[in-house]
Write a protein that holds these residues in place. Structure first.
Motif, short mmCIF file in Angstrom:
data_model
loop_
_atom_site.label_atom_id
_atom_site.label_comp_id
_atom_site.label_asym_id
_atom_site.label_seq_id
_atom_site.Cartn_x
_atom_site.Cartn_y
_atom_site.Cartn_z
N TYR A 8 4.40 -2.70 -7.86
CA TYR A 8 3.70 -3.62 -6.97
C TYR A 8 4.67 -4.38 -6.07
O TYR A 8 4.44 -4.50 -4.87
CB TYR A 8 2.83 -4.60 -7.77
CG TYR A 8 2.09 -5.54 -6.87
CD1 TYR A 8 1.10 -5.07 -6.02
CD2 TYR A 8 2.40 -6.89 -6.84
CE1 TYR A 8 0.43 -5.93 -5.16
CE2 TYR A 8 1.73 -7.76 -5.99
CZ TYR A 8 0.75 -7.28 -5.15
OH TYR A 8 0.10 -8.11 -4.29
N GLN A 9 5.76 -4.86 -6.61
CA GLN A 9 6.73 -5.62 -5.81
C GLN A 9 7.35 -4.74 -4.73
O GLN A 9 7.62 -5.20 -3.61
CB GLN A 9 7.81 -6.24 -6.70
CG GLN A 9 7.29 -7.33 -7.61
CD GLN A 9 6.58 -8.45 -6.87
OE1 GLN A 9 6.99 -8.88 -5.80
NE2 GLN A 9 5.48 -8.92 -7.44
N GLN A 10 7.57 -3.47 -5.03
CA GLN A 10 8.08 -2.54 -4.02
C GLN A 10 7.07 -2.40 -2.89
O GLN A 10 7.42 -2.40 -1.72
CB GLN A 10 8.38 -1.17 -4.64
CG GLN A 10 8.89 -0.17 -3.63
CD GLN A 10 9.14 1.21 -4.23
OE1 GLN A 10 9.08 1.40 -5.44
NE2 GLN A 10 9.41 2.16 -3.39
N HIS A 11 5.79 -2.34 -3.25
CA HIS A 11 4.76 -2.22 -2.23
C HIS A 11 4.68 -3.49 -1.38
O HIS A 11 4.54 -3.42 -0.16
CB HIS A 11 3.39 -1.92 -2.85
CG HIS A 11 2.36 -1.67 -1.81
ND1 HIS A 11 2.22 -0.45 -1.20
CD2 HIS A 11 1.49 -2.50 -1.21
CE1 HIS A 11 1.28 -0.53 -0.29
NE2 HIS A 11 0.82 -1.77 -0.27
N VAL A 12 4.76 -4.65 -2.00
CA VAL A 12 4.71 -5.91 -1.28
C VAL A 12 5.86 -5.99 -0.27
O VAL A 12 5.65 -6.37 0.89
CB VAL A 12 4.76 -7.12 -2.25
CG1 VAL A 12 5.04 -8.42 -1.51
CG2 VAL A 12 3.46 -7.22 -3.03
N MET A 78 -2.40 -0.81 -4.50
CA MET A 78 -1.36 -1.83 -4.35
C MET A 78 -1.54 -2.59 -3.04
O MET A 78 -1.31 -3.80 -2.96
CB MET A 78 0.03 -1.22 -4.41
CG MET A 78 0.40 -0.59 -5.75
SD MET A 78 0.47 -1.74 -7.13
CE MET A 78 -1.00 -1.28 -8.04
N SER A 79 -2.00 -1.90 -2.01
CA SER A 79 -2.24 -2.53 -0.71
C SER A 79 -3.41 -3.53 -0.81
O SER A 79 -3.39 -4.57 -0.16
CB SER A 79 -2.52 -1.45 0.33
OG SER A 79 -2.56 -2.01 1.61
N ILE A 80 -4.40 -3.21 -1.62
CA ILE A 80 -5.49 -4.16 -1.86
C ILE A 80 -4.93 -5.42 -2.51
O ILE A 80 -5.28 -6.53 -2.14
CB ILE A 80 -6.59 -3.51 -2.74
CG1 ILE A 80 -7.29 -2.38 -1.97
CG2 ILE A 80 -7.60 -4.57 -3.21
CD1 ILE A 80 -8.16 -1.49 -2.84
N GLY A 81 -4.06 -5.25 -3.49
CA GLY A 81 -3.43 -6.40 -4.15
C GLY A 81 -2.68 -7.26 -3.16
O GLY A 81 -2.72 -8.50 -3.24
N PHE A 82 -2.00 -6.63 -2.22
CA PHE A 82 -1.29 -7.37 -1.18
C PHE A 82 -2.26 -8.22 -0.36
O PHE A 82 -2.01 -9.38 -0.09
CB PHE A 82 -0.51 -6.41 -0.28
CG PHE A 82 0.23 -7.09 0.82
CD1 PHE A 82 1.43 -7.75 0.57
CD2 PHE A 82 -0.26 -7.09 2.11
CE1 PHE A 82 2.12 -8.39 1.59
CE2 PHE A 82 0.42 -7.72 3.14
CZ PHE A 82 1.62 -8.38 2.88
N VAL A 86 -1.89 -11.17 -4.44
CA VAL A 86 -1.51 -11.13 -5.85
C VAL A 86 0.01 -11.29 -5.93
O VAL A 86 0.75 -10.63 -5.20
CB VAL A 86 -1.95 -9.80 -6.50
CG1 VAL A 86 -1.38 -9.63 -7.89
CG2 VAL A 86 -3.48 -9.70 -6.52
N ASP A 87 0.46 -12.17 -6.80
CA ASP A 87 1.90 -12.41 -6.96
C ASP A 87 2.55 -11.41 -7.91
O ASP A 87 3.58 -10.85 -7.62
CB ASP A 87 2.17 -13.83 -7.47
CG ASP A 87 1.82 -14.88 -6.43
OD1 ASP A 87 1.99 -14.61 -5.23
OD2 ASP A 87 1.36 -15.95 -6.84
N ASN A 88 1.97 -11.25 -9.08
CA ASN A 88 2.52 -10.36 -10.11
C ASN A 88 1.38 -9.67 -10.85
O ASN A 88 0.29 -10.23 -10.96
CB ASN A 88 3.32 -11.17 -11.14
CG ASN A 88 4.59 -11.73 -10.56
OD1 ASN A 88 5.46 -10.98 -10.14
ND2 ASN A 88 4.69 -13.05 -10.52
N LEU A 89 1.69 -8.51 -11.37
CA LEU A 89 0.73 -7.79 -12.20
C LEU A 89 1.15 -7.90 -13.65
O LEU A 89 2.33 -7.95 -13.97
CB LEU A 89 0.66 -6.32 -11.80
CG LEU A 89 0.09 -6.03 -10.42
CD1 LEU A 89 0.18 -4.54 -10.12
CD2 LEU A 89 -1.35 -6.50 -10.34
N LYS A 90 0.15 -7.89 -14.51
CA LYS A 90 0.43 -7.89 -15.94
C LYS A 90 0.96 -6.53 -16.33
O LYS A 90 0.66 -5.52 -15.70
CB LYS A 90 -0.86 -8.18 -16.72
CG LYS A 90 -1.43 -9.54 -16.45
CD LYS A 90 -2.75 -9.70 -17.19
CE LYS A 90 -3.40 -11.02 -16.82
NZ LYS A 90 -4.75 -11.11 -17.40
#
Length: 152
Positions: A8-12, A78-82, A86-90
């Protein structure tokens, strides 16, 4: 940092390079809706390639195409999370459940629609967890997911 959060962080980082609008902090519901639809499209392609619902198709599954569709779906998720900020995923904990792969696919669809209705972190996290479970049920292990995600 857990492995799912690394993805996720890579995608952000990638999305932030593309964003030039200072108003990005405002939730853009139209963008979320469009990305949910794109995710559902990729999910359908994955389901079809995995023969989850196309039981009449006797052709063999192309594992390269299957992984590509899965990774494309993961990119959209992951783009939806952006978009949801969203800061972090569990960290994902694989749950050994007995539901069929077809029901797992339906569960992911339902979770994606829930994201579109609620715009909540909980709905997003549930969709991520169930999407990884779907991939595992289709025979894709986490190392393969991570390796292919990083390549793109």
């Amino acid at each position: 940092m857990n492995e799912i959060n690394k993805i996720y962080q890579q995608h952000v980082t990638h999305e932030l390079k593309l964003v030039s609008n200072p108003d990005h902090a405002i939730l853009n519901k139209d963008k979320v809706e469009a990305k949910v639809l794109a995710f559902l499209c990729e999910l359908g392609k994955f389901g079809e390639e995995a023969h989850i619902f196309s039981f009449w198709d006797n052709s063999s599954t192309n594992s390269k195409d299957l992984i590509d569709y899965y990774i494309d779906g993961l990119h959209m998720l992951m783009s939806i999370g952006f978009e949801l900020h969203v800061d972090n995923l569990k960290n994902y904990q694989e749950i050994n459940d007995q539901i069929s792969i077809a029901n797992q696919l339906i569960k992911v669809y339902q979770n994606a629609l829930k994201i579109n209705e609620t715009y909540t972190f909980e709905a997003f996290q549930n969709c991520v967890d169930d999407y990884f479970t779907l991939g595992f049920k289709a025979g894709i292990d986490f190392d393969t997911i991570l390796e292919n995600y990083i390549k793109e």
